[in-house]
Write an enzyme that holds these catalytic residues in place. Structure first.
Site, PDB file in Angstrom:
ATOM      1  N   SER A   1       0.846  -1.188   0.000  1.00 30.68           N
ATOM      2  CA  SER A   1       0.000   0.000   0.000  1.00 30.68           C
ATOM      3  C   SER A   1       0.887   1.245   0.000  1.00 30.68           C
ATOM      4  O   SER A   1       2.101   1.167   0.204  1.00 30.68           O
ATOM      5  CB  SER A   1      -0.904  -0.003   1.231  1.00 30.68           C
ATOM      6  OG  SER A   1      -0.115   0.062   2.413  1.00 30.68           O
TER       7      SER A   1
ATOM      8  N   GLN B   1       1.331   3.493   2.110  1.00 25.72           N
ATOM      9  CA  GLN B   1       1.996   3.718   3.394  1.00 25.72           C
ATOM     10  C   GLN B   1       2.547   2.411   3.968  1.00 25.72           C
ATOM     11  O   GLN B   1       2.533   2.182   5.173  1.00 25.72           O
ATOM     12  CB  GLN B   1       1.026   4.373   4.376  1.00 25.72           C
ATOM     13  CG  GLN B   1       0.724   5.824   4.066  1.00 25.72           C
ATOM     14  CD  GLN B   1       1.936   6.730   4.254  1.00 25.72           C
ATOM     15  OE1 GLN B   1       2.844   6.430   5.030  1.00 25.72           O
ATOM     16  NE2 GLN B   1       1.960   7.849   3.542  1.00 25.72           N
ATOM     17  N   SER B   2       3.084   1.582   3.101  1.00 21.75           N
ATOM     18  CA  SER B   2       3.566   0.260   3.504  1.00 21.75           C
ATOM     19  C   SER B   2       4.784   0.326   4.422  1.00 21.75           C
ATOM     20  O   SER B   2       5.823   0.883   4.063  1.00 21.75           O
ATOM     21  CB  SER B   2       3.919  -0.536   2.242  1.00 21.75           C
ATOM     22  OG  SER B   2       4.654  -1.692   2.562  1.00 21.75           O
ATOM     23  N   ASN B   3       4.654  -0.250   5.617  1.00 18.73           N
ATOM     24  CA  ASN B   3       5.818  -0.440   6.484  1.00 18.73           C
ATOM     25  C   ASN B   3       6.859  -1.311   5.795  1.00 18.73           C
ATOM     26  O   ASN B   3       8.065  -1.094   5.923  1.00 18.73           O
ATOM     27  CB  ASN B   3       5.398  -1.117   7.795  1.00 18.73           C
ATOM     28  CG  ASN B   3       4.484  -0.274   8.638  1.00 18.73           C
ATOM     29  OD1 ASN B   3       4.761   0.888   8.899  1.00 18.73           O
ATOM     30  ND2 ASN B   3       3.378  -0.859   9.075  1.00 18.73           N
TER      31      ASN B   3
ATOM     32  N   ALA C   1       7.508  -1.623   2.609  1.00 15.40           N
ATOM     33  CA  ALA C   1       8.268  -0.887   1.601  1.00 15.40           C
ATOM     34  C   ALA C   1       9.377  -0.067   2.261  1.00 15.40           C
ATOM     35  O   ALA C   1      10.509  -0.011   1.765  1.00 15.40           O
ATOM     36  CB  ALA C   1       7.335   0.016   0.802  1.00 15.40           C
TER      37      ALA C   1
END
Length: 345
Positions: free
Chosen positions: A78, A80-82, A84
């Site tokens: 997503s 706001q991916s942690n 990533a």
């Protein structure tokens, strides 16, 4: 430490990416307010770029990538991916490049996790998709383009969950039991978030192999219970194969709850935001509205229903994710006002 598990883990390459062990701490103020004696496993305090659960998993995946002489980590999630954020950090730590394919959604402002990804120099592709779990075709297109440029990409799936990455939470289970022994702590239940199911399944196997029989309670953040059980079966079989465990061994008592998801993944439910405020205002620990906040909402609902008494001890797993709080500032601000906080703007 369970020597057979520890020995089996030695068969798989791992590259250290973060500071371990993470603390296992008492929550005295929250315990005094609620009744049961509460403890928290602080996997938000892994020290790779704002921390969280992913470094434990990435230690195994990055080791596999390096063994294959790849030069670029590719992953998705997503906006706001942690995952990533931490995959980008891991790539930079070992001298690799990183490409992240992220879904466009209402949280794609340049802040929180997305800002950190840009700051660390990842190549970011924001794409239109109905669901960030459906980004695989975009990942394959990016990899094809990289190979055409002479690059050697290594794909880590959404959330970073693979059979090998789950080994990171087998190690975490060893760590938890060792800390419980050192603190002479016996818990009556352990709560974790349940996303892709890798953490939950690995902890379940690790705890049972060490003779810990208390219920493991997973709070789903994105999937209905039936899908969660399918994920559990997949990772259980894969981990038992890797670790030479009997897949038919007893799993003991465990639960998976799907009633705290809200409308969708990442939906900041009122119960989740109340849980976040409660933890912050009693212990000064910030949960996130996607994973640990939902887990805490599940525990609080069970506590309110009278499930846990003052004589019992409960352990909560904090999986990290604090940077995403800033992307949820509007929702958090409205909730603070709803709860009577005078916010000066």
């Amino acid at each position: 430490m369970n020597q057979s598990l520890a020995k089996a883990l030695e068969s798989y390459p791992r590259i250290p990416l973060t500071r371990l062990p993470t603390p296992l701490q008492a929550l005295p103020s929250l315990s005094a307010k609620l009744g049961p004696r509460l403890y928290i496993k602080r996997d938000d305090l892994t020290d790779l770029t704002f921390g969280g659960d992913k470094p434990r998993k990435l230690e195994y995946e990055v080791a596999r990538a390096l063994a294959q002489s790849t030069d670029t980590l590719v992953t998705c999630g997503s906006s706001q991916s942690n995952h990533a954020r931490l995959t980008t950090a891991a790539a930079r730590k070992v001298g690799m490049d990183c490409v992240v394919i992220l879904s466009r959604d209402q949280y794609q402002q340049l802040q929180g996790n997305l800002l950190t990804v840009y700051l660390m120099g990842a190549h970011v592709h924001l794409v239109e998709t109905f669901n960030h779990w459906d980004l695989e075709p975009h990942v394959q297109n990016v990899c094809q383009s990289l190979r055409a440029q002479g690059r050697k990409p290594y794909v880590i799936p959404v959330s970073g969950t693979t059979p090998h990455s789950c080994l990171g939470y087998i190690r975490c289970g060893l760590e938890v039991v060792r800390q419980m022994e050192e603190q002479e702590l016996r818990v009556d239940a352990i709560y974790t978030p349940f996303g892709t199911g890798g953490i939950f399944t690995a902890l379940l196997l690790s705890l049972r192999e060490q003779g810990i029989t208390c219920p493991l309670i997973g709070i789903s953040v994105n999937q209905q219970r039936a899908s969660c059980y399918e994920k559990l079966e997949t990772w259980w079989k894969a981990l038992c194969s890797l670790l030479h465990c009997d897949p038919g061994c007893s799993r003991g008592e465990f639960e998976i709850h799907d009633e705290f998801i809200g409308r969708e993944y990442g939906d900041p439910t009122e119960e989740c935001l109340d849980a976040l405020l409660l933890m912050g205002q009693t212990e000064g620990i910030l949960l996130d509205p996607v994973y640990s906040g939902k887990m805490m909402a599940g525990f609080l609902a069970h506590q309110a229903a009278g499930r846990w008494s003052a004589e019992q001890q409960i352990l909560l797993l904090h999986s990290g994710g604090a940077p995403v709080l800033f992307a949820y500032a509007d929702e958090l601000g409205r909730h603070l006002k709803k709860r009577g906080v005078d916010i000066h703007s």
